[in-house]
Design an enzyme around this catalytic site. Sequence first.
Site, short mmCIF file in Angstrom:
data_model
loop_
_atom_site.label_atom_id
_atom_site.label_comp_id
_atom_site.label_asym_id
_atom_site.label_seq_id
_atom_site.Cartn_x
_atom_site.Cartn_y
_atom_site.Cartn_z
N LYS A 66 0.81 -1.23 0.00
CA LYS A 66 0.00 0.00 0.00
C LYS A 66 0.84 1.28 0.00
O LYS A 66 0.44 2.30 -0.54
CB LYS A 66 -0.94 0.00 1.20
CG LYS A 66 -2.16 -0.89 1.02
CD LYS A 66 -3.10 -0.76 2.20
CE LYS A 66 -4.51 -1.10 1.79
NZ LYS A 66 -5.50 -0.76 2.80
N ASP A 103 -10.34 3.64 1.00
CA ASP A 103 -10.66 3.22 2.38
C ASP A 103 -11.36 4.36 3.13
O ASP A 103 -12.25 4.12 3.95
CB ASP A 103 -9.40 2.82 3.15
CG ASP A 103 -8.91 1.43 2.75
OD1 ASP A 103 -9.74 0.62 2.29
OD2 ASP A 103 -7.71 1.15 2.90
P1 NDP Z 1 -1.41 -2.76 10.82
O1 NDP Z 1 -0.54 -3.95 11.02
O2 NDP Z 1 -0.96 -1.65 9.95
O3 NDP Z 1 -1.77 -2.12 12.26
C1 NDP Z 1 -2.15 -2.93 13.33
C2 NDP Z 1 -2.62 -2.07 14.49
O4 NDP Z 1 -3.12 -2.96 15.51
C3 NDP Z 1 -1.50 -1.27 15.16
O5 NDP Z 1 -2.04 -0.08 15.70
C4 NDP Z 1 -1.04 -2.21 16.28
O6 NDP Z 1 -0.44 -1.53 17.38
C5 NDP Z 1 -2.37 -2.78 16.73
N1 NDP Z 1 -2.29 -4.09 17.37
C6 NDP Z 1 -1.91 -5.26 16.81
N2 NDP Z 1 -2.01 -6.27 17.72
C7 NDP Z 1 -2.45 -5.71 18.86
C8 NDP Z 1 -2.76 -6.23 20.16
N3 NDP Z 1 -2.63 -7.51 20.46
N4 NDP Z 1 -3.22 -5.37 21.10
C9 NDP Z 1 -3.36 -4.04 20.82
N5 NDP Z 1 -3.09 -3.49 19.62
C10 NDP Z 1 -2.65 -4.32 18.65
O7 NDP Z 1 -2.81 -3.38 10.30
P2 NDP Z 1 -3.91 -2.63 9.43
O8 NDP Z 1 -4.10 -1.27 9.99
O9 NDP Z 1 -3.62 -2.77 8.00
O10 NDP Z 1 -5.23 -3.52 9.72
C11 NDP Z 1 -5.86 -3.48 10.99
C12 NDP Z 1 -7.21 -4.20 10.91
O11 NDP Z 1 -8.10 -3.49 10.06
C13 NDP Z 1 -7.13 -5.62 10.36
O12 NDP Z 1 -8.02 -6.44 11.12
C14 NDP Z 1 -7.62 -5.49 8.95
O13 NDP Z 1 -8.22 -6.67 8.47
C15 NDP Z 1 -8.66 -4.39 9.10
N6 NDP Z 1 -8.91 -3.64 7.87
C16 NDP Z 1 -10.20 -3.60 7.41
C17 NDP Z 1 -10.50 -2.89 6.28
C18 NDP Z 1 -11.93 -2.87 5.81
O14 NDP Z 1 -12.17 -2.44 4.67
N7 NDP Z 1 -12.87 -3.30 6.61
C19 NDP Z 1 -9.48 -2.15 5.51
C20 NDP Z 1 -8.15 -2.25 6.09
C21 NDP Z 1 -7.90 -2.98 7.22
P3 NDP Z 1 1.14 -1.10 17.34
O15 NDP Z 1 1.21 0.14 16.52
O16 NDP Z 1 1.47 -0.89 18.77
O17 NDP Z 1 1.86 -2.26 16.72
#
Ligand code: NDP
Length: 274
Positions: A66, A103
Amino acid sequence: MTERLAVIGDPVGHSLSPQIHMTWIDTMGLKASYESIRVPAGETAAALEDFARKKFRGLNVTLPHKQAVLKSVAEMSDAVKAIGAANTLSRLKDGGWRADNTDAPGLMAALARVGIQSVSGKKVLVLGAGGAARAALYALDKAGADLVVLNRTPDKAGAVIADCCAQQHRFGPLDDLALHAEKADLMINTTSAGHTGYHFELPPGKGRTFFDMSYGAPARAQLEHAREAGWEAADGLPMLVCQAAESFRIWFGGELPDIELALEACRETLKLHG
Ligand code: NDP
């Protein structure tokens, strides 16, 4: 000539995008195909050259490309510049690519479906500061929401606000969730925590909306808990379909395609496969 479209990513096999777009292509009787193509990290630029040579009309882009695609495009929307990531590419007449991010409008359309037509002046609590949060924060800030962003790594939340928002907003650690959730009109979970089976404990939320960007199995426990706590809970599948609809309109023009039809097809697939 059959118009070629695809979603590229790694992994990409789980993507519902082919099903969504083929539902519209088939019902509209368009001469087009939509594939799912695995492109490993580090091969983004070469892949885009290849797809341009093969005259693909458009691409959806998912992890890990992306951000990487931005180095190879000729044009990008203002939203892409602010968000720093694209999910939709369209081939320009001269062969280069234009980048858009659907998005952001996808989220706002999904919120409207659950009765949230405007977030202007509303207190919105956003959990997470990853890629999905970037588009969400851009859209919510632009729409005038009063945001608080909580993230496991709080500094990242501050950095994302600085990158993607025109206004200043508060941020902090996830430990502050209960404190801010008490006052929030709307809570949006953009984290991927549900993929490990984890769910956030929520305070009572009667009359308020909890929107989870995840869908299918990763969203299940969180949504169940949110409903038990009284929140109006919604999953991220309509957002996925709404962002796809915006991509489809970019490629083919005209009206938005039928959201309900594609959403129903996706719900059936998730029922069968989780
Ligand atoms: P990223 O990997 O870019 O970000 C993940 C985020 O989740 C970070 O803020 C991370 O925190 C946090 N995180 C991960 N594990 C934990 C945990 N155990 N406890 C607390 N915080 C946690 O992922 P994306 O942003 O790309 O995707 C996130 C979600 O959104 C996914 O489930 C994805 O499927 C969904 N999504 C849905 C879309 C839709 O159209 N419905 C579009 C895009 C995504 P830290 O920064 O501290 O690592």
